[in-house]
Design an enzyme around this catalytic site. Structure first.
Site, PDB file in Angstrom:
ATOM      1  N   HIS A  55       6.368  -9.448 -22.588  1.00  0.00           N
ATOM      2  CA  HIS A  55       5.595 -10.155 -23.456  1.00  0.00           C
ATOM      3  C   HIS A  55       4.102  -9.626 -23.061  1.00  0.00           C
ATOM      4  O   HIS A  55       3.708  -9.974 -21.748  1.00  0.00           O
ATOM      5  CB  HIS A  55       5.507 -11.578 -23.448  1.00  0.00           C
ATOM      6  N   SER A  78       5.793  -4.653 -25.182  1.00  0.00           N
ATOM      7  CA  SER A  78       6.142  -6.108 -25.322  1.00  0.00           C
ATOM      8  C   SER A  78       7.710  -6.359 -25.619  1.00  0.00           C
ATOM      9  O   SER A  78       8.354  -5.461 -25.746  1.00  0.00           O
ATOM     10  CB  SER A  78       5.421  -6.986 -26.202  1.00  0.00           C
ATOM     11  N   SER A  83       4.780 -11.658 -29.485  1.00  0.00           N
ATOM     12  CA  SER A  83       4.176 -12.097 -28.336  1.00  0.00           C
ATOM     13  C   SER A  83       2.988 -11.253 -27.674  1.00  0.00           C
ATOM     14  O   SER A  83       2.448 -11.812 -26.726  1.00  0.00           O
ATOM     15  CB  SER A  83       5.343 -12.110 -27.261  1.00  0.00           C
ATOM     16  N   ASP A 141      12.667  -8.015 -19.444  1.00  0.00           N
ATOM     17  CA  ASP A 141      12.385  -9.417 -19.979  1.00  0.00           C
ATOM     18  C   ASP A 141      13.353  -9.672 -21.262  1.00  0.00           C
ATOM     19  O   ASP A 141      12.844  -9.222 -22.308  1.00  0.00           O
ATOM     20  CB  ASP A 141      10.986  -9.750 -20.212  1.00  0.00           C
ATOM     21  N   GLU A 203      13.721 -10.524 -15.976  1.00  0.00           N
ATOM     22  CA  GLU A 203      13.013 -11.941 -16.084  1.00  0.00           C
ATOM     23  C   GLU A 203      13.614 -13.152 -16.280  1.00  0.00           C
ATOM     24  O   GLU A 203      13.450 -14.298 -16.074  1.00  0.00           O
ATOM     25  CB  GLU A 203      11.602 -11.620 -16.858  1.00  0.00           C
ATOM     26  N   ASN A 228      15.081 -14.306 -12.575  1.00  0.00           N
ATOM     27  CA  ASN A 228      15.189 -15.596 -13.367  1.00  0.00           C
ATOM     28  C   ASN A 228      15.617 -16.717 -12.455  1.00  0.00           C
ATOM     29  O   ASN A 228      15.101 -17.754 -12.282  1.00  0.00           O
ATOM     30  CB  ASN A 228      16.148 -15.404 -14.509  1.00  0.00           C
ATOM     31  N   LYS A 233      11.178 -19.403 -10.152  1.00  0.00           N
ATOM     32  CA  LYS A 233      11.219 -18.904 -11.213  1.00  0.00           C
ATOM     33  C   LYS A 233      11.686 -19.733 -12.234  1.00  0.00           C
ATOM     34  O   LYS A 233      10.829 -20.552 -13.028  1.00  0.00           O
ATOM     35  CB  LYS A 233      11.765 -17.187 -11.631  1.00  0.00           C
ATOM     36  N   ASP A 237       8.851 -21.921 -14.235  1.00  0.00           N
ATOM     37  CA  ASP A 237       8.400 -21.173 -15.543  1.00  0.00           C
ATOM     38  C   ASP A 237       9.277 -21.674 -16.866  1.00  0.00           C
ATOM     39  O   ASP A 237       8.943 -22.344 -17.843  1.00  0.00           O
ATOM     40  CB  ASP A 237       8.694 -19.757 -15.340  1.00  0.00           C
ATOM     41  N   ASN A 238      10.834 -21.658 -16.608  1.00  0.00           N
ATOM     42  CA  ASN A 238      11.445 -21.915 -17.863  1.00  0.00           C
ATOM     43  C   ASN A 238      11.050 -23.597 -18.081  1.00  0.00           C
ATOM     44  O   ASN A 238      11.070 -24.027 -19.319  1.00  0.00           O
ATOM     45  CB  ASN A 238      12.954 -21.870 -17.287  1.00  0.00           C
ATOM     46  N   CYS A 242       7.682 -24.205 -20.367  1.00  0.00           N
ATOM     47  CA  CYS A 242       7.881 -24.580 -21.760  1.00  0.00           C
ATOM     48  C   CYS A 242       7.403 -25.976 -22.019  1.00  0.00           C
ATOM     49  O   CYS A 242       7.119 -26.305 -23.099  1.00  0.00           O
ATOM     50  CB  CYS A 242       9.339 -24.515 -21.994  1.00  0.00           C
ATOM     51  N   HIS A 348      15.691 -16.996 -25.851  1.00  0.00           N
ATOM     52  CA  HIS A 348      14.885 -15.590 -26.025  1.00  0.00           C
ATOM     53  C   HIS A 348      15.181 -14.858 -27.308  1.00  0.00           C
ATOM     54  O   HIS A 348      14.236 -14.114 -27.839  1.00  0.00           O
ATOM     55  CB  HIS A 348      15.524 -14.740 -24.803  1.00  0.00           C
ATOM     56  N   HIS A 401       3.365 -19.073 -21.490  1.00  0.00           N
ATOM     57  CA  HIS A 401       3.246 -20.137 -20.483  1.00  0.00           C
ATOM     58  C   HIS A 401       1.684 -19.636 -19.938  1.00  0.00           C
ATOM     59  O   HIS A 401       1.190 -18.674 -19.860  1.00  0.00           O
ATOM     60  CB  HIS A 401       4.114 -19.743 -19.603  1.00  0.00           C
ATOM     61  N   SER A 409       6.448 -16.625 -11.337  1.00  0.00           N
ATOM     62  CA  SER A 409       7.420 -15.671 -11.820  1.00  0.00           C
ATOM     63  C   SER A 409       7.214 -14.408 -11.464  1.00  0.00           C
ATOM     64  O   SER A 409       7.830 -13.720 -11.066  1.00  0.00           O
ATOM     65  CB  SER A 409       7.638 -15.836 -13.344  1.00  0.00           C
ATOM     66  N   GLN A 413       8.591 -11.068  -9.630  1.00  0.00           N
ATOM     67  CA  GLN A 413       8.929  -9.763 -10.117  1.00  0.00           C
ATOM     68  C   GLN A 413       8.376  -8.811  -9.168  1.00  0.00           C
ATOM     69  O   GLN A 413       8.937  -7.543  -8.878  1.00  0.00           O
ATOM     70  CB  GLN A 413       8.295  -9.628 -11.326  1.00  0.00           C
TER      71      GLN A 413
HETATM   72  P1  NAI Z   1      19.977 -22.526 -19.384  1.00  0.00           P
HETATM   73  O1  NAI Z   1      21.223 -22.051 -19.306  1.00  0.00           O
HETATM   74  O2  NAI Z   1      19.426 -23.403 -18.169  1.00  0.00           O
HETATM   75  O3  NAI Z   1      19.967 -23.771 -20.457  1.00  0.00           O
HETATM   76  C1  NAI Z   1      20.649 -23.515 -21.733  1.00  0.00           C
HETATM   77  C2  NAI Z   1      21.332 -24.765 -22.191  1.00  0.00           C
HETATM   78  O4  NAI Z   1      21.945 -24.663 -23.615  1.00  0.00           O
HETATM   79  C3  NAI Z   1      22.673 -25.128 -21.265  1.00  0.00           C
HETATM   80  O5  NAI Z   1      22.676 -26.222 -20.338  1.00  0.00           O
HETATM   81  C4  NAI Z   1      23.700 -25.005 -22.247  1.00  0.00           C
HETATM   82  O6  NAI Z   1      24.911 -25.645 -21.865  1.00  0.00           O
HETATM   83  C5  NAI Z   1      23.333 -25.283 -23.611  1.00  0.00           C
HETATM   84  N1  NAI Z   1      23.879 -24.849 -24.675  1.00  0.00           N
HETATM   85  C6  NAI Z   1      24.663 -23.664 -24.739  1.00  0.00           C
HETATM   86  N2  NAI Z   1      25.220 -23.699 -25.981  1.00  0.00           N
HETATM   87  C7  NAI Z   1      24.744 -24.651 -26.620  1.00  0.00           C
HETATM   88  C8  NAI Z   1      25.039 -25.121 -28.108  1.00  0.00           C
HETATM   89  N3  NAI Z   1      25.674 -24.407 -28.890  1.00  0.00           N
HETATM   90  N4  NAI Z   1      24.396 -26.334 -28.244  1.00  0.00           N
HETATM   91  C9  NAI Z   1      23.738 -27.068 -27.362  1.00  0.00           C
HETATM   92  N5  NAI Z   1      23.565 -26.785 -26.093  1.00  0.00           N
HETATM   93  C10 NAI Z   1      24.000 -25.525 -25.900  1.00  0.00           C
HETATM   94  O7  NAI Z   1      19.252 -21.526 -19.950  1.00  0.00           O
HETATM   95  P2  NAI Z   1      17.297 -21.714 -19.848  1.00  0.00           P
HETATM   96  O8  NAI Z   1      16.912 -21.167 -18.571  1.00  0.00           O
HETATM   97  O9  NAI Z   1      17.049 -22.907 -20.077  1.00  0.00           O
HETATM   98  O10 NAI Z   1      17.181 -20.585 -20.944  1.00  0.00           O
HETATM   99  C11 NAI Z   1      17.474 -21.052 -22.308  1.00  0.00           C
HETATM  100  C12 NAI Z   1      16.870 -19.811 -23.245  1.00  0.00           C
HETATM  101  O11 NAI Z   1      15.533 -19.477 -23.059  1.00  0.00           O
HETATM  102  C13 NAI Z   1      16.981 -18.184 -22.638  1.00  0.00           C
HETATM  103  O12 NAI Z   1      17.420 -17.494 -23.870  1.00  0.00           O
HETATM  104  C14 NAI Z   1      16.259 -17.940 -22.040  1.00  0.00           C
HETATM  105  O13 NAI Z   1      16.187 -16.297 -21.851  1.00  0.00           O
HETATM  106  C15 NAI Z   1      14.992 -18.505 -22.813  1.00  0.00           C
HETATM  107  N6  NAI Z   1      13.732 -18.639 -22.104  1.00  0.00           N
HETATM  108  C16 NAI Z   1      12.548 -18.746 -23.015  1.00  0.00           C
HETATM  109  C17 NAI Z   1      11.492 -18.885 -22.325  1.00  0.00           C
HETATM  110  C18 NAI Z   1      10.216 -18.840 -23.291  1.00  0.00           C
HETATM  111  O14 NAI Z   1       9.076 -19.042 -22.787  1.00  0.00           O
HETATM  112  N7  NAI Z   1      10.292 -18.851 -24.702  1.00  0.00           N
HETATM  113  C19 NAI Z   1      11.014 -19.135 -20.997  1.00  0.00           C
HETATM  114  C20 NAI Z   1      12.446 -19.166 -20.266  1.00  0.00           C
HETATM  115  C21 NAI Z   1      13.476 -18.792 -20.701  1.00  0.00           C
END
Ligand code: NAI
Length: 480
Positions: A55, A78, A83, A141, A203, A228, A233, A237-238, A242, A348, A401, A409, A413
């Site tokens: 991003h 990006s 983003s 990322d 990332e 990650n 991180k 960050d996550n 968020c 993501h 963020h 984070s 990196q």
């Molecule tokens: P995580 O693995 O810690 O959490 C995801 C959760 O979703 C898990 O607890 C899992 O059991 C649950 N899950 C999976 N399938 C499901 C379903 N069908 N229904 C309900 N729950 C379900 O992963 P994290 O780190 O929380 O990341 C989640 C997503 O967010 C990833 O795609 C990651 O790349 C992205 N992300 C986005 C950020 C942003 O700024 N927008 C920042 C960091 C991560």
């Protein structure tokens, strides 16, 4: 190309504004600035040619300029069509010492609101170095840059790029188009790049998942560091990132009062935990949907109701997906939602929400309210408000963020880039994490920046709990 630098940004005249925000961000990114000081005479990344896909925000600008300060040459795109912050992109292209007429910065290919074709063009440009040079490091990322190099290499080996099949996502067709064209014009382009790359530092959760899948299949072309899962991180960050940027996105997009509303959050992982907390902080009643009993139990212990989207979607005023999974919110759910309910994804990729199904829904009408905000009106007359076309709303509708959390984070990196660039031969083609000691180093800098004072272990105490006085303080299996 201007002053020997090729780039594609929305508006170079935004560079001055971007530079001002970068200057403020530098103060909020003590980890990156400490790394610049630590390596000011060593240039550990001298000779590194880093292709980065992340991003293109103000915070990323500080990351890019840190990599440059450490000696690297960098090209950037990006990792999401919405983003980019255009002033940050412009400032990076111009550079701290350049001007609009005479840019001296980094080739960056990114603007807010790319089409999918433009997005993959930018990704390819970022990986295509001038004068026959090749990238020797990737910083990714979500894994799109890694995907292009791997798929490109695979199809070059086969001598043919397959055609898209019925039901393949539109984006996959675009990717295949890019690879078809490169196979025609330079049939070993990706193979050469794949061979030259010493490693990738990834990332995010979703990109890391892709890397482990490649490694398990024995297909990873180079070693990878999973940034990650550095504690500093994903647990910051996550989660706290968020917690900040989710409601920022909802507010900028809709300005709807969150207090008193019912918010359904799918996923209670690191991202979901931060999202739930921020919505509750605004006074929403939050419901969590989870598949994992451990995370569901955590949600209950934290005081949230746990239920399913199927059962409860018609009660939600706001629904947020944060799972990193696909097909979480289907069109069958969306048609049952309250009038003007808000639908957003912070995971993501956009496949968490069935946008294709929504667009195909008989009689549905899309009414654009403003960039990245659409009202979708069902034939019943009821509508839902979809943010950023189902792509991560905190970066599409707001600016992602804040700097301080990204400093954690991005310090990981930078450390990971140095590690793989300088010691690639010590790593197999597997996925690695940074040692805990470095994680603690990143945390220490940020504790001090916030005015926290750490307690020092005595020698006797350290022996008693079986750690070194200087750390690491926890075994690898510790979960924080
Ligand atoms: P995580 O693995 O810690 O959490 C995801 C959760 O979703 C898990 O607890 C899992 O059991 C649950 N899950 C999976 N399938 C499901 C379903 N069908 N229904 C309900 N729950 C379900 O992963 P994290 O780190 O929380 O990341 C989640 C997503 O967010 C990833 O795609 C990651 O790349 C992205 N992300 C986005 C950020 C942003 O700024 N927008 C920042 C960091 C991560």
């Amino acid at each position: 190309t201007r002053n020997g630098i090729d780039f594609a940004v929305a508006d170079l005249s935004l560079a001055e504004f971007g530079r001002k925000e970068i200057r403020l961000a530098e103060h909020e990114m003590p980890g990156l600035m400490a790394l610049r000081r630590e390596y000011s005479e060593v240039y550990p990344l001298r000779g590194a040619r880093i292709s980065g896909s992340l991003h293109m925000t103000v915070q990323t600008a500080v990351l890019i300029e840190t990599l440059v300060a450490l000696g690297a040459e960098v090209r950037w795109a990006s990792c999401n069509i919405f983003s980019t912050q255009d002033h940050a992109a412009a400032a990076v292209a111009v550079g701290p010492h350049g001007t609009e007429e005479e840019p001296k910065g980094v080739p960056v290919f990114a603007w807010k609101g790319e089409t999918l074709e433009e997005y993959w063009w930018c990704t390819e440009q970022m990986l295509t170095w001038p004068d026959g040079k090749l990238p020797n490091m990737l910083l990714d990322d979500g894994g799109d840059a890694t995907l292009l190099v791997h798929k490109g290499t695979e199809y070059e080996k086969a001598g043919v790029v397959p055609s898209a099949e019925d039901g393949d996502p539109e984006e996959w067709q675009v990717i295949l188009g890019v690879l078809k064209e490169s196979l025609n014009s330079s049939p070993d382009k990706w193979t050469k790049i794949g061979k030259e790359i010493r490693g990738v530092t990834e990332e995010t959760t979703t990109g890391v998942l892709r890397l482990y899948q490649l490694a398990a299949a024995g297909e990873l072309l180079f070693p990878a560091i999973n940034v990650n899962d550095s504690v500093t991180k994903s647990k910051f960050d996550n989660r706290y990132g968020c917690r900040h940027s989710l409601i920022d996105g909802i507010n900028r997009a809709t300005d709807v009062l969150i207090g008193g509303k019912v918010a359904l959050v799918a996923g209670y992982g690191d991202v979901g935990k931060g999202c739930a907390e921020s919505l509750r902080g605004q006074g929403a009643r939050v419901i969590i949907a989870e598949i994992d009993p451990i995370c569901a139990l955590q949600a209950l212990m934290d005081g949230y109701q746990v239920g399913t989207i199927d059962d409860l979607v018609d009660q939600a005023d706001i629904i947020i997906t944060s799972t990193g999974n696909k097909d979480v919110l289907l069109v069958e759910h969306m048609e049952r939602m309250k009038h003007q309910a808000i639908v957003g994804n912070i995971g993501h990729f956009d496949n968490e929400i069935d946008m294709a199904g929504l667009a195909r829904y008989p009689g549905v009408r899309r009414n654009n309210i403003k960039p990245q905000v659409d009202e979708w009106v069902f034939p019943s007359g009821r509508s839902i408000i979809v943010l950023s076309e189902g792509r991560l709303l905190n970066l599409g509708n707001a600016t992602g963020h804040p700097s301080f959390v990204m400093s954690n984070s991005f310090s990981n990196q930078v450390i990971a880039q140095i590690e793989l660039f300088t010691k690639a031969e010590e790593y197999d083609k597997e996925v690695f994490r940074l040692p805990k000691k470095l994680d603690e180093k990143v945390a220490r800098i940020h504790v001090e920046a916030l005015g926290g004072k750490l307690t020092k272990l005595t020698k006797e105490q350290a022996e008693y709990i079986d750690v070194d006085v200087e750390g690491p303080y926890k075994p690898d299996h510790y979960r924080y």
